[in-house]
Design a protein around this motif. Sequence first.
Motif, mmCIF file in Angstrom:
data_model
loop_
_atom_site.group_PDB
_atom_site.id
_atom_site.type_symbol
_atom_site.label_atom_id
_atom_site.label_comp_id
_atom_site.label_asym_id
_atom_site.label_seq_id
_atom_site.Cartn_x
_atom_site.Cartn_y
_atom_site.Cartn_z
ATOM 1 N N ILE A 19 0.829 -1.199 0.000
ATOM 2 C CA ILE A 19 0.000 0.000 0.000
ATOM 3 C C ILE A 19 0.865 1.250 0.000
ATOM 4 O O ILE A 19 0.694 2.156 -0.805
ATOM 5 C CB ILE A 19 -0.931 0.018 1.230
ATOM 6 N N LEU A 20 1.823 1.274 0.921
ATOM 7 C CA LEU A 20 2.594 2.504 1.086
ATOM 8 C C LEU A 20 3.547 2.757 -0.072
ATOM 9 O O LEU A 20 3.688 3.883 -0.526
ATOM 10 C CB LEU A 20 3.399 2.442 2.393
ATOM 11 N N VAL A 21 4.211 1.702 -0.506
ATOM 12 C CA VAL A 21 5.303 1.921 -1.448
ATOM 13 C C VAL A 21 4.885 1.717 -2.898
ATOM 14 O O VAL A 21 5.354 2.400 -3.790
ATOM 15 C CB VAL A 21 6.488 0.997 -1.089
ATOM 16 N N GLU A 22 3.993 0.778 -3.121
ATOM 17 C CA GLU A 22 3.646 0.514 -4.511
ATOM 18 C C GLU A 22 2.410 1.297 -4.957
ATOM 19 O O GLU A 22 2.347 1.791 -6.065
ATOM 20 C CB GLU A 22 3.389 -0.983 -4.736
ATOM 21 N N ILE A 23 1.432 1.380 -4.060
ATOM 22 C CA ILE A 23 0.169 1.980 -4.493
ATOM 23 C C ILE A 23 0.134 3.483 -4.243
ATOM 24 O O ILE A 23 -0.154 4.270 -5.125
ATOM 25 C CB ILE A 23 -1.016 1.294 -3.778
ATOM 26 N N MET A 24 0.494 3.850 -3.020
ATOM 27 C CA MET A 24 0.356 5.268 -2.661
ATOM 28 C C MET A 24 1.068 6.235 -3.594
ATOM 29 O O MET A 24 0.480 7.258 -3.962
ATOM 30 C CB MET A 24 0.836 5.479 -1.220
ATOM 31 N N PRO A 25 2.307 5.960 -3.951
ATOM 32 C CA PRO A 25 2.955 6.949 -4.817
ATOM 33 C C PRO A 25 2.158 7.223 -6.085
ATOM 34 O O PRO A 25 2.111 8.364 -6.548
ATOM 35 C CB PRO A 25 4.291 6.292 -5.155
#
Lengths: 282, 365, 534, 331, 286
Positions: free
Chosen positions: B231-237
């Motif tokens: 979620i944080l590293v792959e999706i959020m950006p």
Amino acid sequence: MNETIPAATLEARNLVKDFKLRSGLKTSILHAVKDVSFTLESGKTIALVGESGSGKSTIARMLMKLETPTSGSILLDGVETPNSGRAIANYRSEVQMIFQDPFASLNPFHTIIHHLERPLRLHHPHLSKSQVRDRAHELLERVRLSPADNYADRRPHELSGGQRQRVAIARALAPGARFIVADEPVSMLDVSIRLGVLNLLADLQREDNLGVLYITHDLATARHFSDEIMVLYRGDVVERGPADEVILNPQHEYTKTLLNAAPEPENLGKLRDEVRRELAGL
Amino acid sequence: MSDNQSNASNAGSESNATNEPSTSNVILKEPPTTVAPSTVALATQRKPRRGVRALLPSFSAKLAVGTALVSSIVLFAVIAPMFTQNPRNSKNPPLEGPSAEHWLGTTKLGYDVLAQLAHGAQGSLKVGLITGGIAIVLSLVFGVLAGYLGGWREDTLALVTNIMLVIPGLPLVMVIAAFAPVRSLELVSIVLGITAWAGAAYVLRLQTRSLRTRDYVSASRVAGERSWRIILVEIMPNLLPLLASQFLFAIIFAILGEAGLSYLGLGPTDSITWGTVLNDAQSGQALGQGAWWWFVPPGVLIALLGCGLALINFAIDEIINPKLRNAPAAARSVRKATKAGRGVTGAEGSAPASATASHSTGADA
Amino acid sequence: AGGNGGEGSSDRALRVWAGSQTPIEANFNPFAPTVLHGALGPVLEPLFFFNKTADSEPVGLIGESYEYNEDGTVITVKIKEGLKWSDGKPLTADDVVFSFTYEANNPTGNGLVSAEATDDTTIVLTYATAQFTTEFQRMGSSYILPKHVWSEITDFATYTNESPVGSGPYVVDKVTKESYTLVANENFRGAADLGVKKVQYIAVDNNQTAQDLLAAGKLDWAGMFIPNPESVTGNGKISWINTPQDPTVLYTCSNAALGCVGEQTDVAVRQALNVAIDRATIKEKAFVGMTGEISPTFALVPRDQKWIADDANEVSPQEADVSGAGAILEAAGYTKDAEGFYGKEGVAIELSLISVDGWTDYNDAAKLIQEQAAEAGIKVNASTVQWQEFSDARQTGQYELIMGGVIGTSVADPFQIYRDWFGGEIVQSTSPVGTEIPAGRWNFSRYSNPTVDAAVQAATSTNDEAEKQALYGTIQTEIVRDLPYIPLVVNATQTFMNTKDFTGWPTEDDLYAFPPSWGAIAAGYILTQLAPAK
Amino acid sequence: MKFYARRIGFYAVTLWATISLNFLLPRLMPGDPADIMIAKLQRAGGEISETTIRNIKTLLGSDDRSLWEQYLAYWGRMFQGDLGISVTRYPTPVADLIGEALPWTLILVGTATIISFVLGVILGAWAGWKRGTWVDHIIPATTVLQSIPYFWLALILVSVFAVGLGWFPIFGGYDVFEFSDGPEFSWAFIADATRHAILPAITIVISSVGGWLFGMRNMMVSTLAEDYITTAEAKGLRPRRILTTYAARNAAIPSIAGFSITLGFVVAGSIVMEQVFTYPGVGKLMFQAVGASDYALMQGVFLVITLAVLAANFFMDLIYGFIDPRARQNV
Amino acid sequence: MTAEPVLTARNVSIEYEVDPPVKAVRNVSLTLNRGEILGLAGESGCGKTTLAYGLNRLLKAPALMTSGEITFHDRSGADIDIIGLEAEQLRAFRWDKISMVFQGAMNSLNPVISVKDQIFDIFDTHRPGMSKREKKERAEELLQLVGVDPNRLTSFPHELSGGMRQRMMIAMALSLDPQVMIMDEPTTALDVVVQRGIIREIMRLREKLGFAVIFITHDLPMLIEISDRIAVMLQGQIVEQGTAAEIYHTPQHEYTKRLLSSFPSLRGERGDFVRTGSQVSQEQVR
Ligand SMILES: Nc1ncnc2c1ncn2[C@@H]1O[C@H](COP(=O)(O)OP(=O)(O)OP(=O)(O)O)[C@@H](O)[C@H]1O
Ligand SMILES: Nc1ncnc2c1ncn2[C@@H]1O[C@H](COP(=O)(O)OP(=O)(O)OP(=O)(O)O)[C@@H](O)[C@H]1O
Ligand SMILES: [Mg+2]
Ligand SMILES: [Mg+2]
């Protein structure tokens, strides 16, 4: 790279996958994969061919534990594998996947090196930071992206399709897997570079004694790059056998149709004549 | 609801998605395309930009004006209070028009309007930021998390989102504000915040759902990444432009909302904001007494800030949807080239045909 | 009826805004909290009209005369002869007796022993206690109801009385959501002299709109606050008058014995605040110069001039006296700290001052007081609260300072304020902190002074002016010293009227009635005095 | 049926949540209605006699049943359409007040919203069609309109055009002096009411048209890049036909979806505006209710607003298939 | 078949006015003969689509034709200078003389109106005299021609399968009996079996109706199988032109050879390709 015991196998046993479809008021069940079994051995390539929607990707996704089979099991070296939980991590260091679309399988936000370092870190936690970086560079070199420094800090959209797919292959190699599932790895690539990527994959397979499940609808490459071909038709394997055997001497009606539909330059002019004859006949 | 509709991109799931309620602002925004880029789209991508810069909107007049407006107002809020009077200094003569001493005149109590505006800017921006922050955190939970988790958890979170979407915001805020005996700036911001997130969450959820099935998310799962990291590293950006845009929207909403609440006498009771300045001006019958310098400037400032934020937002829209930037720019460049006589198909034709340069008439051929 | 299109301008309806907001709901029941202004005075009347702006004799409406017996327990009322209700039925002493004994008028609570009609025009009211101080309540604000209608009404609280039968100059013609219209009552005793035949009360939701209407010449009569009256008088039609009535004060929770907490319980602090306040500035800035100067005795000057015992107490100080405030505090043992605030034992005085959100003039005044007090070394923190909290605070006594109002008296006598606002527990005007004030009493400061209570009790049973003056003098000395309410100003009451198209309005020189359009009874009386300009 | 069942389930849950919220909020508040009423009268300047105070208290005696019993009773009343009695307009039932205010709001705000939408969509379609021309430079300017505080604009408009220039009436839904007998069915009245609606409607249109315009323009620009537009051009269709049936028809779909939602908010959308214009609508009721802590009225209005939103959504569910054939298979 | 040209393009250059400008088509000359299938091959991005759009003057900004002459030789014998057409003439010319079938039929059909309306649109614009019945009859006839049940006429695009949509597009392209049909990768998104069906259909119709086809794809084996002549494009230029047999058997240009070698033969020798492609994989990737 790593010496594997000769008998390494990845086995799919009676895999079934049903999807529940909801269209308006009704729900219906789609049998995407009906009872498929096969055994992939290290060093061998099995091609899975079939028309669009026949269930090829679904099988790949089940193998990768991205989808839970409705029934059936997946065995690694004869041992049943878990469908969730921490144990999956181990499984994944043995089985990796190359996705169809190199444009979609790399996160546009991250650098190339990031895509390689992450799996290295995850599957080789003991490695130091610099070791990880060295390994990543090594991987880049192995997929012929050299000098690695040239590529390491770029982002996916700065690479061509072929280069991206090489990165994807390098990523799949990073955990040190013994089995690779390649789901139409070149169908999104330009004709002139497809063979290059496939050959590279073949080289790496030989070097590492990998077992490869090669999913495609291109019968010609299936024949040339695999030992065995399975023909999938609406979720069923309708024909399987050694590659040449299936292509040159198809048994099943569907395999024949498929073969007839494949373009064949040798037949130049044939179709026109056929049509003319047909029209004249009318 | 159709939230847990399978992700197969059949027409059903797409249209079902649009069936769900949504606020106008949200729905008006073109959902970012998730289709694999066509050759043309790829070919037209500009020179790659590196790092975070890749996420920044490329330079455009809109962005320039927008940032200029917003940053001058922020600067005003930060710097001006150091130079202005105490905004609660009643020693000045009451209700005087602009003069050298009081650039924007004074209020009924003799407060310096400029000083009030400067401190009000701080208050209003604070409301905007707190509200925006709350809204964004909530929309992350109800949007990104829900979209990523899928299944019944998504259903539950989506239900809350949908309820919040249809419950009308301003009346709810009024009701809550009316019930609170003392309304601090923070309370007003929080109340605005909890009514401002649903639209953003809705869009984020749809977007996350489509990102979740993206190959690179599958790829990182195959690589063995944990969910939170995905979620944080792959999706959020990849949601950042969207998040930024939603954040700005929330700020606009908050500042306008606060002004509206203040007008209704339900604004913060312990701070100066542009809304309370307006409310003071209104209850002090500034307009009736011709004291435009008291009534007009706060409204203008709100409008300018809102306009600046909106302009930045549009620049962001153009990154989310490159068509928005490319098509007009392309039309312009072709017109220029044709004017320079480089085209063989002649200048642009009469009005209706001019939509696309290819409708050129060849009048001068 | 209704349409006024064809009538000449001299016959047009008088347009009034009495503070109603949309939507209007027909309610002419004088006992209902949401009764419309038109009911009180124009439609229903009490016996007599009392002019609260001057020390003058009551004017008979239904009543002809009234008379107290020696000890004030019996009132004998004579009413006019030949009166009729608006439906044509005769209005007799029976109706008056009915009204006084009607449940809604709370006869038991009032101590009414008996009400009797001795003949068609004479009524004898007998009470258990002296009624000298309730003259206005009984004679001037108890509405006389038609027995033939109201005797059937038991649920007086919810009855809306949509087409009222009354004795006043007007009857209801039409009620809509946005306005209601009254037309002349043909059976009114002075029907022939009634100049204005039609009155339209409109509903407007905010002052600005009403102000705009006045300026546009569309409104003839309004009682409202306009900081710059010139803006509406500019059209040559509208005149205005200011009649300050109600004191504005700082409530202080003053009585530690009844549970008040905070430094304001120290009389020295209150006294210091009293002199630290710059009333002139507050008048000028918060109330745009419209207010009257207040007397610390709470007698309304000049109306109540005769009741002020000590001339020194005629007005509160108008300028701030910073050093005087300091001297008071230092004498009481307070010292200034490094920041310039007075305190005791290292703890600075810190008082919270609340006012109701949206009561702009009060909010402004509070802000100014905070500044002024700070200059005198007293820390006051002004903040605004919702009305509910303000109400809770003053009812329960859980506050330090409140910007508030005191209700002015309706007759030329400050007694009601002394009893209701300064009376202690003995006279049931206050109660300990945490308990609500008894209904109808207002002593929010919890002030309780036996001397004051004794004087209040003594004053209820005497009608002798000199005796009363002496008693009031005693009270005044106490409250001017103790300052449980710190007086600020007498709040403005602005009235705007169209003097071009209508004549007969109250003027500065002839304040025959309290002029605002929202005034109960007085407004009805004014209507009978008006006439279209020729 | 599943789709409908889920939708209806959603509406039911939302309704339940709103109504319960409605029930709970005032009960979390200290104070009781009697006090409020007394204070209101006192503030209005009237003399409050002991009698009146006593009367109010008998009237609005506090409820000392358990919360749960109150909740059940509350639902019972809801089912009978009984929204309680307004304190500020005692003893008028809340339902009556809302019923009288609703038409004004619906007509004024509804019309203004529709005008704003139609105008915005047409202008937006045109601006999108003219992309890359001077029109692009004007579009961002519309953002200023959107960011102007609504009431501020309204007050300035009133001060300039109604008070200053006298072109428009100052307040109200119709001329109360001209029509002192209340609304009637006559041309004169309708004309007058229309005149009164112009300024409020302009306020609404000015402050909301920009959003539609911009949304439509952006959708139009994206749509014009679609392949089917190229196909239509290749087919040699007339530009007008391409603009309307091919580009605008597709580009307007999200706007129409958004519009239905906005229609739902019509009832709530104009609280501030109605206050400024003393317009006899629902928004003003809401404001008065809040100002006077008239909880019953507040709840009633809030409920009606929510119902309106839900109804608009439901309506949208029903008609969406006609707007977008791709959705039909779901309906 | 006589080599009578129906469309000639001379020195066509097309640029994309972006920064820096992209010369997508450079000085291309091309002749299309009446009734033939001309295959246009080349890897992605070489300018095939751009050229095809240019031939019909369909270029969208930022594309700009910077030079060239395109002449259409009408059946009637008149020559039409496409470059010189006025807006209205051009509009009338399109589809009537040259029709197009685009890649990805889903996106080429307007999703919100029925196929019928989209076909009728063509008649309404180009054949205003047609009665409703005539239009309907013609539309049904067209559907029959491409092998789709005429009942599907009233369908919306999303209700049709990919192959059906593509057939609908072809039916539409045929509706005015054009002399040239440009097909830009009409079958790339389809699976092989469907693709074969459609190509067969096109061949059949061409025989029946005698239109000429420009067939664009990067699937060289298929082109060889079906085309009369083939032009190979590389970076905006046509590097080789010839009959299908010439190209297949005696490719002249280096690039053509390389392109041909990219396709392993289905039934031929396994030979070189079997996992030995090290030198091939070293090949520079663009
Ligand atoms: N998540 C899902 N939900 C519902 N149906 C699905 C889902 N994923 C796949 N399907 C359906 O399952 C069937 C098999 O799909 P799959 O993607 O495995 O086909 P494929 O052989 O990989 O096709 P292609 O060659 O087009 O990639 C298809 O009919 C597809 O629509
Ligand atoms: N809008 C555009 N702006 C700038 N350059 C463009 C644009 N569209 C196409 N190009 C460039 O023009 C060249 C030719 O593009 P074109 O689409 O004609 O290729 P193609 O041969 O059709 O490719 P494909 O087989 O992938 O469809 C490409 O190099 C591309 O980079
Ligand atoms: Mg697949
Ligand atoms: Mg192309």
